[in-house]
Design a protein around this motif. Structure first.
Motif, PDB file in Angstrom:
ATOM      1  N   ASP A  91       0.816  -1.216   0.000  1.00 45.06           N
ATOM      2  CA  ASP A  91       0.000   0.000   0.000  1.00 45.06           C
ATOM      3  C   ASP A  91       0.851   1.268   0.000  1.00 45.06           C
ATOM      4  N   ARG A  92       2.105   1.159   0.448  1.00 41.60           N
ATOM      5  CA  ARG A  92       2.939   2.350   0.584  1.00 41.60           C
ATOM      6  C   ARG A  92       4.088   2.422  -0.411  1.00 41.60           C
ATOM      7  N   PHE A  93       4.439   1.312  -1.043  1.00 43.97           N
ATOM      8  CA  PHE A  93       5.615   1.317  -1.908  1.00 43.97           C
ATOM      9  C   PHE A  93       5.346   0.636  -3.244  1.00 43.97           C
ATOM     10  N   GLY A  94       6.006   1.164  -4.277  1.00 41.45           N
ATOM     11  CA  GLY A  94       6.151   0.511  -5.565  1.00 41.45           C
ATOM     12  C   GLY A  94       7.633   0.362  -5.849  1.00 41.45           C
ATOM     13  N   HIS A  95       7.995  -0.023  -7.089  1.00 42.69           N
ATOM     14  CA  HIS A  95       9.366  -0.484  -7.316  1.00 42.69           C
ATOM     15  C   HIS A  95       9.742  -0.337  -8.782  1.00 42.69           C
ATOM     16  N   PHE A  96      10.775   0.461  -9.063  1.00 44.86           N
ATOM     17  CA  PHE A  96      11.449   0.439 -10.356  1.00 44.86           C
ATOM     18  C   PHE A  96      12.708  -0.414 -10.207  1.00 44.86           C
ATOM     19  N   ALA A  97      12.851  -1.423 -11.033  1.00 46.08           N
ATOM     20  CA  ALA A  97      13.981  -2.349 -10.921  1.00 46.08           C
ATOM     21  C   ALA A  97      15.239  -1.750 -11.539  1.00 46.08           C
ATOM     22  N   HIS A 113      13.180 -10.724 -15.374  1.00 49.69           N
ATOM     23  CA  HIS A 113      13.025 -11.306 -14.045  1.00 49.69           C
ATOM     24  C   HIS A 113      12.285 -10.347 -13.108  1.00 49.69           C
ATOM     25  N   ALA A 114      12.665  -9.077 -13.146  1.00 48.67           N
ATOM     26  CA  ALA A 114      12.056  -8.111 -12.222  1.00 48.67           C
ATOM     27  C   ALA A 114      10.579  -7.899 -12.534  1.00 48.67           C
ATOM     28  N   LEU A 115      10.239  -7.812 -13.810  1.00 47.41           N
ATOM     29  CA  LEU A 115       8.847  -7.554 -14.175  1.00 47.41           C
ATOM     30  C   LEU A 115       7.979  -8.785 -13.995  1.00 47.41           C
ATOM     31  N   ASP A 116       8.522  -9.974 -14.325  1.00 45.02           N
ATOM     32  CA  ASP A 116       7.709 -11.191 -14.288  1.00 45.02           C
ATOM     33  C   ASP A 116       7.688 -11.853 -12.915  1.00 45.02           C
ATOM     34  N   THR A 117       8.828 -11.873 -12.241  1.00 44.26           N
ATOM     35  CA  THR A 117       8.947 -12.632 -10.993  1.00 44.26           C
ATOM     36  C   THR A 117       8.827 -11.739  -9.762  1.00 44.26           C
ATOM     37  N   ALA A 120       7.901  -5.924 -10.354  1.00 46.75           N
ATOM     38  CA  ALA A 120       8.302  -4.517 -10.433  1.00 46.75           C
ATOM     39  C   ALA A 120       7.288  -3.727 -11.243  1.00 46.75           C
ATOM     40  N   ASP A 121       7.136  -2.458 -10.900  1.00 48.83           N
ATOM     41  CA  ASP A 121       6.198  -1.575 -11.592  1.00 48.83           C
ATOM     42  C   ASP A 121       6.815  -0.950 -12.836  1.00 48.83           C
ATOM     43  N   GLY A 122       8.099  -1.174 -13.057  1.00 48.55           N
ATOM     44  CA  GLY A 122       8.813  -0.644 -14.196  1.00 48.55           C
ATOM     45  C   GLY A 122      10.294  -0.832 -13.953  1.00 48.55           C
ATOM     46  N   VAL A 123      11.097  -0.173 -14.763  1.00 45.07           N
ATOM     47  CA  VAL A 123      12.546  -0.251 -14.597  1.00 45.07           C
ATOM     48  C   VAL A 123      13.119   1.157 -14.527  1.00 45.07           C
ATOM     49  N   VAL A 124      14.272   1.267 -13.871  1.00 43.73           N
ATOM     50  CA  VAL A 124      15.001   2.532 -13.832  1.00 43.73           C
ATOM     51  C   VAL A 124      16.289   2.369 -14.634  1.00 43.73           C
ATOM     52  N   LEU A 125      16.532   3.311 -15.523  1.00 41.24           N
ATOM     53  CA  LEU A 125      17.763   3.351 -16.305  1.00 41.24           C
ATOM     54  C   LEU A 125      18.494   4.642 -15.979  1.00 41.24           C
ATOM     55  N   MET A 126      19.808   4.564 -15.796  1.00 42.98           N
ATOM     56  CA  MET A 126      20.595   5.775 -15.654  1.00 42.98           C
ATOM     57  C   MET A 126      20.688   6.473 -17.011  1.00 42.98           C
ATOM     58  N   SER A 127      20.807   7.774 -17.006  1.00 47.96           N
ATOM     59  CA  SER A 127      20.842   8.541 -18.246  1.00 47.96           C
ATOM     60  C   SER A 127      22.030   8.172 -19.119  1.00 47.96           C
ATOM     61  N   ASP A 147       9.300  -2.334 -24.890  1.00 47.05           N
ATOM     62  CA  ASP A 147       8.186  -1.875 -25.713  1.00 47.05           C
ATOM     63  C   ASP A 147       7.125  -2.961 -25.833  1.00 47.05           C
ATOM     64  N   ARG A 148       7.563  -4.196 -26.000  1.00 45.49           N
ATOM     65  CA  ARG A 148       6.607  -5.303 -26.112  1.00 45.49           C
ATOM     66  C   ARG A 148       5.728  -5.401 -24.883  1.00 45.49           C
ATOM     67  N   ARG A 149       6.291  -5.028 -23.733  1.00 50.94           N
ATOM     68  CA  ARG A 149       5.554  -5.080 -22.477  1.00 50.94           C
ATOM     69  C   ARG A 149       4.866  -3.763 -22.137  1.00 50.94           C
ATOM     70  N   ALA A 150       4.982  -2.747 -22.980  1.00 51.01           N
ATOM     71  CA  ALA A 150       4.471  -1.404 -22.683  1.00 51.01           C
ATOM     72  C   ALA A 150       4.948  -0.960 -21.302  1.00 51.01           C
ATOM     73  N   ALA A 151       6.235  -1.188 -21.046  1.00 49.23           N
ATOM     74  CA  ALA A 151       6.790  -0.938 -19.716  1.00 49.23           C
ATOM     75  C   ALA A 151       6.921   0.555 -19.439  1.00 49.23           C
ATOM     76  N   VAL A 152       6.893   0.879 -18.150  1.00 54.66           N
ATOM     77  CA  VAL A 152       7.225   2.224 -17.688  1.00 54.66           C
ATOM     78  C   VAL A 152       8.722   2.244 -17.393  1.00 54.66           C
ATOM     79  N   VAL A 153       9.409   3.206 -17.981  1.00 55.38           N
ATOM     80  CA  VAL A 153      10.849   3.356 -17.825  1.00 55.38           C
ATOM     81  C   VAL A 153      11.121   4.693 -17.151  1.00 55.38           C
ATOM     82  N   PHE A 154      11.784   4.636 -16.017  1.00 54.41           N
ATOM     83  CA  PHE A 154      12.144   5.836 -15.270  1.00 54.41           C
ATOM     84  C   PHE A 154      13.607   6.147 -15.559  1.00 54.41           C
TER      85      PHE A 154
END
Length: 314
Positions: A91-97, A113-117, A120-127, A147-154
């Motif tokens: 209820d308080r946390f989500g997760h970018f892998a 692994h992070a999205l399926d197992t 995770a709510d998305g992934v984080v990429l460094m710039s 893109d195939r997963r319509a993922a959210v990328v932070f």
């Protein structure tokens, strides 16, 4: 906490294994110290700042600190630790892998692994990853899968591959520059055009992208790609989402809200790397901005994030 309480898409976690790895390599976050963190301290901060849920991510320099093998191990450990935090308080946390670029094979495996197992709510990429920006052609298999997963990328900024300005840590100046540099690279290399289902959030109001967007769209066809016109470049630039972390102010909000598409501005705090007094400072500007359209402030606080993350909707 006031309701409807905010969803904070730019909130960080400091897993002990990650802090230990940074210390072992003599690293920090671009000259910025690594703060203490615990779930209880995060929840206490959120209660004081009117935040219902924080989407947690590891910040710069990310999870690829040295060699590829170590990065694979560290990414898995960081993501499993964060997933347990979310499991305890969904209820308080989500997760970018965290994703171990520039090792593309490992990055792809960890994203799956992070999205399926791990859920995770998305992934984080460094710039950038050791100087390689997100439009690098070798990253295409990762973008295809996301893109195939319509993922959210932070996209979180990292120290650019140049010396720090003396006496000035990277989060103060260089991070803003590097977010903009990476976002422009994604557009000019055609990543967003080839991957229409991606949802990409840029940290800190997109750096100076909203302010300079028409400079980029007007000059890119002349200097980079004569087969694209200004409107085409601008459409891709407007694909981005933006968080408000450290970026809500009387001068930045007009440019951000004038440029961003409806629904594309999200609340962010940058805690704990930005201490609570910084959050209070920027929240004040966000809360007292006088030119919102009807419902816009509520959407920034929560509604726009609910559309990206249905799991977090009440």
């Amino acid at each position: 906490m006031e309701f409807p309480a905010r969803i904070d898409v730019h909130q960080h976690i400091v897993p002990p294994v990650w802090a230990d790895a940074l210390a072992a390599h003599g690293l920090d976050s671009g000259g910025w110290p690594i703060p203490a963190w615990s779930p209880d301290s995060a929840i206490a901060m959120m209660d004081r700042q009117g935040i219902a849920t924080g989407v947690l991510s590891a910040t710069a320099p990310g999870v690829h600190l040295a060699g590829d093998a170590e990065a694979r191990t560290l990414a898995r450990a960081v993501n499993e630790y964060t997933a347990e935090v979310v499991k305890d308080r969904p209820d308080r946390f989500g997760h970018f892998a965290g994703i171990p670029l520039p090792d593309v094979d490992a990055a792809l495996a960890e994203a799956v692994h992070a999205l399926d197992t791990l859920g995770a709510d998305g992934v984080v990429l460094m710039s950038n990853a050791h100087g390689r920006y997100l439009g690098d052609p070798s990253y295409e298999p990762l973008w295809d899968e996301l893109d195939r997963r319509a993922a959210v990328v932070f996209v979180h900024p990292a120290q650019p591959p140049l010396p720090l300005l003396p006496g000035t840590p990277a989060p103060l100046a260089d991070f803003v520059f590097d977010t903009t540099r990476s976002a422009l690279d994604l557009v000019l290399k055609g990543v967003l055009r080839r991957h229409p289902s991606l949802r990409v959030i840029l940290s800190h109001g997109g750096g100076f992208l909203p302010y300079a967007a028409y400079r980029f769209s007007g000059l890119a066809p002349l200097a980079v790609d004569p087969d694209r016109d200004a409107d085409d470049v601008l459409r891709d630039l407007k694909r981005f989402y933006f968080d408000t972390a450290l970026s809500a102010s009387p001068s930045s909000l007009p440019a951000l809200l004038a440029f961003a598409e409806p629904g594309h501005v999200l609340y962010g705090s940058d805690w704990p790397f930005a201490p609570q007094e910084a959050g209070t400072y920027y929240n004040h500007h966000l809360e007292t901005y006088p030119h919102y359209t009807p419902g816009q402030a509520r959407a920034i606080d929560r509604g726009n994030a609910e559309a990206l993350f249905p799991r977090l909707a009440r």
